[in-house]
Enzyme design. Structure first.
Site, mmCIF file in Angstrom:
data_model
loop_
_atom_site.group_PDB
_atom_site.id
_atom_site.type_symbol
_atom_site.label_atom_id
_atom_site.label_comp_id
_atom_site.label_asym_id
_atom_site.label_seq_id
_atom_site.Cartn_x
_atom_site.Cartn_y
_atom_site.Cartn_z
ATOM 1 N N GLU A 159 39.713 41.981 -60.326
ATOM 2 C CA GLU A 159 39.582 41.781 -61.637
ATOM 3 C C GLU A 159 40.863 42.174 -62.464
ATOM 4 O O GLU A 159 41.217 43.257 -62.276
ATOM 5 C CB GLU A 159 38.564 42.752 -62.209
ATOM 6 N N LEU A 164 34.893 45.236 -65.866
ATOM 7 C CA LEU A 164 34.255 44.280 -65.212
ATOM 8 C C LEU A 164 33.316 43.465 -66.032
ATOM 9 O O LEU A 164 33.101 44.141 -67.444
ATOM 10 C CB LEU A 164 33.470 44.949 -63.962
ATOM 11 N N VAL A 167 34.326 37.352 -69.413
ATOM 12 C CA VAL A 167 34.339 36.859 -70.604
ATOM 13 C C VAL A 167 33.076 37.046 -71.263
ATOM 14 O O VAL A 167 32.557 37.700 -72.242
ATOM 15 C CB VAL A 167 34.909 35.313 -70.735
ATOM 16 N N LYS A 177 25.980 37.822 -78.947
ATOM 17 C CA LYS A 177 24.393 38.004 -79.237
ATOM 18 C C LYS A 177 24.292 39.310 -79.881
ATOM 19 O O LYS A 177 23.283 39.373 -80.903
ATOM 20 C CB LYS A 177 23.540 37.889 -78.077
ATOM 21 N N GLU A 332 34.637 18.833 -87.341
ATOM 22 C CA GLU A 332 34.225 18.638 -85.800
ATOM 23 C C GLU A 332 34.941 17.062 -85.434
ATOM 24 O O GLU A 332 34.634 16.159 -86.130
ATOM 25 C CB GLU A 332 32.774 18.608 -85.694
ATOM 26 N N VAL A 366 42.074 18.396 -87.655
ATOM 27 C CA VAL A 366 42.884 18.976 -88.417
ATOM 28 C C VAL A 366 44.232 18.248 -88.017
ATOM 29 O O VAL A 366 44.696 18.347 -86.940
ATOM 30 C CB VAL A 366 42.919 20.370 -88.168
ATOM 31 N N GLY A 402 36.848 24.142 -77.160
ATOM 32 C CA GLY A 402 36.372 24.147 -75.735
ATOM 33 C C GLY A 402 37.154 25.053 -74.754
ATOM 34 O O GLY A 402 38.005 25.878 -75.131
ATOM 35 N N ARG A 403 36.907 24.932 -73.532
ATOM 36 C CA ARG A 403 37.467 25.810 -72.642
ATOM 37 C C ARG A 403 37.856 25.113 -71.392
ATOM 38 O O ARG A 403 37.532 24.091 -71.229
ATOM 39 C CB ARG A 403 36.565 26.882 -72.351
ATOM 40 N N HIS A 576 -2.668 31.580 -78.132
ATOM 41 C CA HIS A 576 -2.702 31.136 -79.402
ATOM 42 C C HIS A 576 -2.618 32.424 -80.581
ATOM 43 O O HIS A 576 -3.345 33.403 -80.164
ATOM 44 C CB HIS A 576 -3.743 30.297 -79.957
HETATM 45 P P1 NAD Z 1 32.282 22.852 -76.780
HETATM 46 O O1 NAD Z 1 33.009 21.946 -75.655
HETATM 47 O O2 NAD Z 1 31.029 23.187 -76.650
HETATM 48 O O3 NAD Z 1 32.712 22.406 -78.170
HETATM 49 C C1 NAD Z 1 33.999 22.307 -78.593
HETATM 50 C C2 NAD Z 1 33.798 21.184 -79.868
HETATM 51 O O4 NAD Z 1 35.330 21.282 -80.250
HETATM 52 C C3 NAD Z 1 33.330 20.167 -79.262
HETATM 53 O O5 NAD Z 1 32.373 19.519 -80.232
HETATM 54 C C4 NAD Z 1 34.767 18.886 -79.615
HETATM 55 O O6 NAD Z 1 34.399 17.879 -80.016
HETATM 56 C C5 NAD Z 1 35.285 19.833 -80.629
HETATM 57 N N1 NAD Z 1 36.864 19.423 -80.930
HETATM 58 C C6 NAD Z 1 37.695 19.448 -79.955
HETATM 59 N N2 NAD Z 1 38.940 19.016 -80.035
HETATM 60 C C7 NAD Z 1 38.751 19.162 -81.588
HETATM 61 C C8 NAD Z 1 39.939 19.055 -82.688
HETATM 62 N N3 NAD Z 1 41.086 18.744 -82.563
HETATM 63 N N4 NAD Z 1 39.582 19.064 -83.980
HETATM 64 C C9 NAD Z 1 38.031 19.437 -84.104
HETATM 65 N N5 NAD Z 1 37.192 19.413 -82.979
HETATM 66 C C10 NAD Z 1 37.329 19.364 -82.027
HETATM 67 O O7 NAD Z 1 33.271 24.279 -76.499
HETATM 68 P P2 NAD Z 1 33.170 25.755 -76.981
HETATM 69 O O8 NAD Z 1 32.270 25.781 -78.119
HETATM 70 O O9 NAD Z 1 34.580 26.060 -77.167
HETATM 71 O O10 NAD Z 1 32.542 26.253 -75.802
HETATM 72 C C11 NAD Z 1 33.577 26.476 -74.679
HETATM 73 C C12 NAD Z 1 32.140 26.339 -73.431
HETATM 74 O O11 NAD Z 1 31.424 27.749 -73.665
HETATM 75 C C13 NAD Z 1 31.254 25.419 -73.340
HETATM 76 O O12 NAD Z 1 31.158 24.719 -72.293
HETATM 77 C C14 NAD Z 1 30.190 25.983 -73.851
HETATM 78 O O13 NAD Z 1 28.926 25.377 -73.428
HETATM 79 C C15 NAD Z 1 30.297 27.337 -73.232
HETATM 80 N N6 NAD Z 1 29.474 28.307 -74.078
HETATM 81 C C16 NAD Z 1 28.324 28.397 -74.044
HETATM 82 C C17 NAD Z 1 27.474 29.158 -74.855
HETATM 83 C C18 NAD Z 1 25.948 29.508 -74.699
HETATM 84 O O14 NAD Z 1 25.517 28.972 -73.770
HETATM 85 N N7 NAD Z 1 25.218 29.588 -75.693
HETATM 86 C C19 NAD Z 1 28.163 30.038 -75.751
HETATM 87 C C20 NAD Z 1 29.501 29.863 -75.775
HETATM 88 C C21 NAD Z 1 30.223 28.977 -74.893
#
Ligand code: NAD
Length: 605
Positions: A159, A164, A167, A177, A332, A366, A402-403, A576
């Site tokens: 690691e 440990l 993310v 949470k 979004e 943006v 996103g990731r 219930h």
């Molecule tokens: P995501 O893909 O869920 O959401 C990213 C959002 O950003 C999307 O709706 C996308 O359309 C938007 N986007 C992309 N480019 C953009 C832009 N230029 N301007 C505006 N909006 C834009 O990704 P995340 O929320 O970063 O999460 C990453 C990963 O981690 C996902 O796979 C998610 O499922 C996972 N995750 C899960 C949980 C959970 O299970 N509760 C919590 C956190 C993260």
């Protein structure tokens, strides 16, 4: 002529007289080891029986409806050799695997640990050697390491960070949470004014809140370290890079003088996760620009917060900062929040957020972000049908778009592992890469980037390395949960997916406005819906929006995995008054037996 091999039902635990519900092979078919032969359905589970022989099917000895048990011959195969040990069927209770009494000798090149005794040394052993190297200690990595150790293998866990847990434990699921719980308490306290109880305005001690969150994280990460010790899993800190199919170089570790250390291994499980996607044109060196890790550090409560990305991370963080008092704007790119989730599930969330947040702009991106002494000024452009708002200045901006998988930069080309342009590694059902002794799990592999996917894949990879026949990641659903307020959860088929793929389904819903428990606890906007196969009546998927949706989704998830009919859910007695009743009541809508709603009409696609 090649020998004829009878393929019997293997050890399927205590099950006897199990009905055959599907036969997948016919006479003349070519069959490979692990190909499914039949599906069996006991009163507890349905599962497929894989073939333990390869060749051409000469006889099929069973038909749908026949009852079988361990030893019943299913097919006769004209094979190319002796049959392998019968593999346990996926989904059937796996026989206990005996851990070797002593640690197996290290330094051998093997395909599986089971074959180890005959395998030759064909690589140079480094100073540090392990039977199984696990790269990355997130939920996937530590679960793989611990499962492999529990199966008697000698494991090294590498690691890059001192703590440990990856993310999820350090800067993801768990700290978020802890903060979301506080946000929920604050929201409920404020909403109780509607029920006649008014609290004073909350005061937030950010340092104390941060300390609470860090304490939760520390307790868990230390727990993981303790469990590694108890299992005799060695842990090395450092940045790992493959230098060959059996070698890894470790740099910038926390131990010793920092000089590179080489590690050799017989098998590796690559669990190096994912990283946040960075948008071009964003001044990331400005401390007011945050990623999710920074947002979880609670640097301040900004007056105005812009959240770029209305996905799960963006909305969970928006929930926290909204509760703490920031004015939140969400931008979004796509035409709705949480893309991929059914719109009817998002609607109650969107309605609540629209009433609380400064603004939500969908179909907007943006265009630029200019730092100044006054803040960060964003200009917006339309993406699709969205209406771009006028430029605005914010005190902080969270980028959560996103990731991306971390497959690049690990030296995997040196190991011969194929990595896609998106940094992902393709794997087979056992989570094996194109290099058979190297496995990959979690965010690095295709599918949703979710900790619970990674942990299940982790067990499969460890079991495959330990030589368990039939180890495969073969699931019908992986639940998704947005821990927003209200929560949204779904599993299996969504209506969005069904429409896109042209899958026939029937959808039934139980609105929480008809649930006494939901009305009493502020969840009346919630909903539970089930997607049902019109022909077989099996549950295909489920979606829930409302408080505790993330907990409630477990039951339909279980039904899906068990191949349950919707009648099974309807006939299950739910307590219930609970929110879990809504699952049973939605199923009663499908069965036409519900009496807690006016007469219902079913909607079929
Ligand atoms: P995501 O893909 O869920 O959401 C990213 C959002 O950003 C999307 O709706 C996308 O359309 C938007 N986007 C992309 N480019 C953009 C832009 N230029 N301007 C505006 N909006 C834009 O990704 P995340 O929320 O970063 O999460 C990453 C990963 O981690 C996902 O796979 C998610 O499922 C996972 N995750 C899960 C949980 C959970 O299970 N509760 C919590 C956190 C993260």
């Amino acid at each position: 002529m090649s020998p004829l091999v009878e393929v019997p039902v293997p050890d399927i635990g205590d099950f006897t007289d199990v009905p055959v519900t599907e036969v997948f092979v016919s006479v003349g078919d070519a069959i490979a080891i692990e190909d499914p032969i039949v599906e069996l359905e006991s009163d507890k589970a349905s599962f497929e029986v894989p073939s333990s022989a390869a060749g051409t099917v000469k006889e099929v000895r069973v038909r749908v409806g026949d009852k079988v048990g361990e030893g019943t011959v299913l097919i006769v195969v004209e094979g190319d050799g002796e049959p392998a040990e019968p593999a346990p069927p996926a989904g059937a209770p796996a026989p206990e695997v005996e851990a070797p009494a002593a640690q197996p000798a290290v330094g051998r090149s093997t395909t599986t640990a089971a074959e180890q005794a005959d395998a030759p040394d064909d690589f140079e052993r480094a100073e540090v050697h392990a039977q199984v190297l696990v790269l990355g200690s997130g939920p996937g990595g530590y679960s793989a390491a611990f499962r492999a150790a529990d199966l008697g293998l000698d494991v090294l866990l590498v690691e890059r960070y001192p703590s440990l847990g990856g993310v999820c434990l350090n800067v993801g699921c768990i700290p978020s949470k802890a903060l979301l719980h506080v946000a929920k308490v604050m929201a409920e306290a404020a909403e109780s004014a509607d029920h006649g109880v008014t609290f004073g305005e909350p005061t937030v001690d950010l340092d104390a809140l941060r300390a609470h969150k860090e304490q939760v994280v520390a307790r868990l990460t230390q727990g993981v370290a303790g469990m590694a010790q108890r299992r005799k899993v060695r842990v090395l800190q450092g940045e790992g890079r493959f230098t060959g199919p059996h070698h890894l170089e470790l740099t910038s570790g926390g131990d010793g003088d920092g000089s590179p250390q080489t590690v050799s291994f017989e098998h590796a499980i690559i669990a190096a996760g994912s990283s946040v996607v960075r948008l071009p044109g964003i001044p990331y060196d400005d401390p007011r620009v945050w990623d999710s890790t920074r947002a979880l550090e609670l640097p301040e409560i900004p007056g105005r917060l812009l959240v770029i990305g209305g996905g799960i991370i963006g909305l969970e963080m928006a929930t926290v900062y909204d509760a703490l008092g920031a004015k939140v704007t969400v931008v979004e790119l796509s035409d709705g929040l949480i893309p991929g989730c059914d719109r009817d599930l998002v609607k109650p969330l969107q309605t609540r957020l629209a009433a609380r947040y400064e603004a939500i702009h969908t179909g907007v991106r943006v265009e630029s972000l200019e730092p100044s002494d006054d803040g960060l000024t964003a200009t917006f452009a339309a993406a699709g049908d969205g209406e771009p708002p006028a430029p605005a200045t914010f005190d902080a901006v969270l980028v959560a778009v996103g990731r991306a998988a971390n497959g690049k930069g690990l030296g995997l080309d040196q190991a011969g592992v194929a990595v896609t342009d998106r940094g992902q590694i393709e794997v087979d059902p056992a989570r094996r890469t194109n290099v058979p002794h190297l496995y990959a799990i979690g965010d690095l592999t295709p599918g949703p980037m979710l900790a619970h996917k990674a942990t299940h894949e982790a067990h499969v990879a460890a079991e495959a390395i330990a030589g368990q026949a039939g180890a495969a990641f073969d699931v019908r659903g992986i639940p998704s949960v947005a821990y927003t307020d209200p929560e949204i959860a779904w599993v299996g088929l969504t209506e969005t997916q069904a429409e896109a793929d042209g899958i026939d389904y029937e959808v039934v819903a139980f609105p929480w406005a008809a649930s006494g428990r939901a009305l009493a606890t502020g969840g009346s906007a919630g909903k539970t819906k089930l997607l049902v196969d019109p022909a077989s009546r099996r549950v295909l998927g489920a979606g829930i929006v409302g408080p505790n949706a993330g907990e409630l989704i477990a039951e339909p998830g279980f039904a899906l995995e068990m191949g349950a009919d919707v009648a099974d859910l309807a006939l299950t007695v739910h307590a219930h008054p609970t929110l879990s009743e809504s699952v049973g009541l939605a199923a009663e809508v499908a069965e036409g037996t519900v009496t807690d709603l006016p007469p219902q009409r079913k909607r079929t696609r």
